[in-house]
Scaffold this active site. Structure first.
Site, PDB file in Angstrom:
ATOM      1  N   ASP A 101       9.260  -7.874  -2.799  1.00 48.71           N
ATOM      2  CA  ASP A 101       7.976  -8.668  -2.271  1.00 48.71           C
ATOM      3  C   ASP A 101       8.370 -10.292  -1.874  1.00 48.71           C
ATOM      4  O   ASP A 101       7.495 -10.547  -1.194  1.00 48.71           O
ATOM      5  CB  ASP A 101       6.866  -8.594  -3.360  1.00 48.71           C
ATOM      6  CG  ASP A 101       6.557  -7.221  -3.605  1.00 48.71           C
ATOM      7  OD1 ASP A 101       6.491  -6.530  -2.488  1.00 48.71           O
ATOM      8  OD2 ASP A 101       6.082  -6.984  -4.612  1.00 48.71           O
ATOM      9  N   TYR A 150      -0.875  -3.587  -3.222  1.00 50.13           N
ATOM     10  CA  TYR A 150      -0.866  -3.976  -4.734  1.00 50.13           C
ATOM     11  C   TYR A 150      -1.458  -5.314  -4.924  1.00 50.13           C
ATOM     12  O   TYR A 150      -0.942  -6.511  -3.997  1.00 50.13           O
ATOM     13  CB  TYR A 150       0.391  -3.843  -5.399  1.00 50.13           C
ATOM     14  CG  TYR A 150       0.475  -2.755  -6.424  1.00 50.13           C
ATOM     15  CD1 TYR A 150      -0.380  -2.619  -7.500  1.00 50.13           C
ATOM     16  CD2 TYR A 150       1.046  -1.496  -6.140  1.00 50.13           C
ATOM     17  CE1 TYR A 150      -0.334  -1.453  -8.185  1.00 50.13           C
ATOM     18  CE2 TYR A 150       1.006  -0.209  -6.684  1.00 50.13           C
ATOM     19  CZ  TYR A 150       0.391  -0.348  -7.823  1.00 50.13           C
ATOM     20  OH  TYR A 150       0.129   0.915  -8.678  1.00 50.13           O
TER      21      TYR A 150
END
Length: 763
Positions: A386, A471
């Site tokens: 990420d 998410y």
């Protein structure tokens, strides 16, 4: 009763009624329609104040809008007219990808903070894509001094040992848009028949969307990405609606016209092209599962199907807030720290002090990874790093009363990413004090003497939230009144899903018709630069052992006696503990100073993690996340090892720009400036209750930094929140018990600001 008496009584009755009406009107407000204004508590909603200490620079404050603008203007002037706005840049263009704070060297920062030396130059770090050069590359430039830059310095080779290959660059939004245009305008029409049959497809209809995966290929130099296609469910999570079509797009060429589809996966089978899929369908050789488009309703929507109920409990400050935020510095009666947000690495804090003494120089998130499994190509390949997408870049505004308490202090963040001008993310951080409804410590005694003593657990919280595709990660740093720091994250948001077929249940659970919730792990890596009593620290490991012992008063008997084992760790190898392996239950960094009782003053690192197994080291991409091998590792601090990951690792994990395992080279860690690197994570096998999306309950992990002989006693013994009374005392008296004063204090209502949400960015 005579007439005169009757008239007098009637007059008195009228006067009484009039007086009562006046009282009622006064109680309801002057116009008789509204209640009188309540007495509001002081400082109902604390706001951010400007920095008011000109003698000390805000070394760690993220760049202001003015600084970002100055850097962009300077770079535009120096780099020439060939620069293109990153929002519109094609791979063959030159563009400025990002500008953010270049953190100062630690030695210079401490000299300024502790010895009033001049502050180090304030600088920016810019990442520039040079797609228009004969040898396309990525370059890192340091620009300074701010706020009026006069120099730029190419630090690419200095930081990375060589030039950065162009294929390592993160994917721009413009590149994603061009890929979508290729898929929807050029490629999908070649399979219009089968897609109309399965998925109500119409060219230009807009009922399908793509979702990226990563890494992008199978070896260094590749830039080929599997994209999954999903129903475009407006106002809800499209991530739960795969249609069974996945496309491998080769987008390495600098000219988008040369991009191609390398492979097609459709509902369990592979094809060379969409044209081949259509041909097989027309020949009756494709068994198509029709995927219903159920629209915006259903269990996947986050919109409640019931009306609002009574308002949930609300915490407020009856006597005003007990902390302040000035610029990027938070101050309470116990704690001070500076905060920021790395565009890619995420939340970070610096110069963390308890009761005025520095405990840590830096605590920062470094990277977050999600590793997936499945029987579709997108699911089996995915390893999201990420930091490449950007945990600051994809920070979201915090919704008042949901993401943070309603009366928290909310702070904006300014950034310059894929644009020519800075933008502002409103309410990017929140800071609040929270009564946890739990005693920090307490004891009630009915033996020998009768008394009660305790202190409520009230913590100071610094929070931000990042949404990476499906998410959402809630990042917390929590400061306790006993000198402990808690660092944790919670995962929520939507699960990623895949088309359900064949042996799908090996890779998760079915969560709706034709949909598999795919198994995955979440892991986050943190840098913890503790300075326990100074820069020179040692690492100690303590645990327990049962030792056979002859009973002194009865030599013919033997017992197993519990004792403490202690060992000083000398090298980085000794202080690197593999994930899933044995590790000491007490591991702490200690100074050469001792407390009153002769023990080294220390801070213990206590992990709370349920991480899945690390990626096997024989995996071709493992080196890009080699920090995942360790639950905890301690190394010498070096300016040349500022981060355990890199924004460039995702798109070339086979030859990673930063390989954390290289940090552990068996150097001594005795009496050195040390950094602890901590991994926290958990395994997630999605299940029915992850619909509509994942809850934070049970999905939070992290670690504690706890004083271990750092003090002579628990520092909260002197807390102003302490309560103590004995049997012979009147516990209901204000003089004995401050809590007894609450019912006697003038009541006040919280002064609630209007509801706020920072809005949405339109891509």
């Amino acid at each position: 009763m005579n007439q005169k008496t009757t008239l007098v009584l009637l007059a008195l009755a009228v006067i009484t009624i009039f007086a009562l009406v006046c009282v009622l009107i006064a109680g309801r407000g002057g116009d008789g329609g509204e209640a009188s204004q309540p007495h509001y508590c002081p400082s109902g909603t604390p706001s951010v104040q400007p920095w008011t200490h000109p003698g000390q620079n805000q070394l760690f404050a993220d760049l202001s809008r003015e600084e970002l603008t100055a850097v962009m203007s300077f770079l535009t002037q120096k780099l020439g007219p060939d620069l293109v706005d990153a929002a519109q840049a094609r791979p063959s263009d030159n563009c400025i990808f990002s500008v953010e704070l270049q953190l100062p060297p630690k030695a210079a920062a401490l000299a300024h903070l502790d010895r009033r030396s001049p502050p180090p130059a304030r600088e920016a770090l810019a990442i520039v894509f040079f797609g228009g050069q004969p040898q396309p590359n990525v370059t890192e430039l340091v620009v300074g001094p701010l706020p009026q830059p006069s120099y730029m310095r190419d630090v690419t080779v200095e930081r990375h040992g060589g030039p950065l290959p162009y294929y390592r660059r993160p994917v721009l939004l413009r590149e994603y848009l061009d890929i979508d245009q290729m898929i929807f305008n050029r490629e999908l029409p070649q399979a219009a028949g089968v897609l109309h049959h399965c998925c109500s497809y119409k060219q230009g209809g807009g009922n399908l969307v793509t979702m990226t995966t990563a890494p992008r290929g199978l070896q260094s130099g590749d830039r080929a990405t599997w994209f999954g296609l999903y129903y475009n469910i407006s106002g809800a999570g499209y991530y739960l609606h795969p249609v069974g079509l996945e496309l491998l797009v080769d987008h390495k060429a600098l000219d988008p016209a040369q991009w191609t589809i390398q492979k097609v996966f459709f509902q369990g089978r592979y094809y060379e092209s969409l044209a081949q899929l259509e041909e097989q369908f027309e020949a009756g050789r494709v068994n198509v599962v029709v995927i219903p488009n159920n629209g915006t309703g259903g269990s996947w929507s986050l919109k409640s199907q019931v009306p609002p109920g009574p308002t949930p409990p609300l915490q407020f400050h009856p006597q005003g807030t007990r902390f302040s935020v000035q610029g990027s510095r938070v101050t309470s009666s116990l704690w001070t720290f500076s905060f920021g947000l790395g565009a890619f690495s995420g939340p970070r804090i610096f110069d963390i002090r308890f009761q005025g003494e520095r405990l840590a120089y830096e605590i920062s998130l470094q990277e977050a990874v999600a590793i997936y499994g499945g029987n579709t190509p997108a699911a089996m390949l995915t390893r999201y790093m990420d930091g490449c997408f950007g945990m600051g870049k994809f920070a979201t505004p915090l919704t008042r009363g949901v993401d943070c308490p309603y009366l928290a202090t909310y702070v904006d963040w300014h950034f310059l990413l894929e644009s020519q001008a800075p933008r502002t993310l409103h309410d990017a951080f929140c800071v609040f004090e929270q009564n946890k409804g739990l005693p920090l410590r307490r004891h009630h005694s009915d033996f020998i003497s009768q008394y009660f003593g305790g202190v409520v657990e009230t913590v100071l919280v610094f929070r931000s939230v990042s949404t990476l595709l499906n998410y959402d990660y809630v990042w917390d740093m929590v400061f306790h009144p006993n000198g402990a720091i808690e660092v944790k994250f919670h995962a929520t948001g939507y699960i990623s899903s895949a088309f359900f077929f064949g042996t799908a249940q090996k890779y998760g659970n079915q969560v709706r018709e034709n949909t598999l919730g795919t198994v995955h792990t979440h892991s986050a890596h943190y840098k913890v630069d503790l300075d326990v009593g100074g820069l020179e620290n040692w690492v100690w490991a303590e645990d327990m052992a049962f030792v056979p012992t002859t009973v002194p008063w009865s030599p013919e008997h033997q017992i197993q006696r519990l004792q403490v084992t202690r060992k000083q760790l000398e090298t980085e190898e000794q202080a690197a503990f593999p994930l899933g392996g044995a590790s000491p239950r007490y591991l702490y960094l200690a100074s050469k100073q001792s407390n009153k009782w002769g023990h080294p003053r220390g801070y213990r690192i206590q992990t709370v993690s349920f991480a899945g197994r690390p990626l096997p080291q024989n995996s071709s991409t493992e080196r890009a996340i080699s920090w995942g091998r360790y639950q905890l590792a301690v190394t010498q601090r070096k300016e040349t090892e500022p981060s355990s990951s890199s924004v460039f690792n995702q798109n070339d994990p086979w030859t990673p720009t930063v390989d954390f395992a290289d940090f552990i080279n068996n150097e001594t860690i005795a009496g050195k400036d040390l950094v602890a690197w901590v991994t926290a994570g958990f395994l997630h096998i999605p299940h029915a209750e992850d619909i509509p999306n994942t809850v934070t309950v049970g999905n939070g992990v992290g670690f504690f930094l706890r004083p271990y002989n750092f003090f002579d006693e628990d520092p909260s013994i002197n807390s102003a929140d302490s309560i103590y009374f004995q049997k012979h005392q009147d516990a209901g008296s204000c003089e004995v018990n401050s809590l007894a004063c609450l019912p006697k204090d003038p009541a006040c209502a919280p002064d609630l600001p209007a509801f706020s949400h920072g809005g949405f960015f339109t891509n």
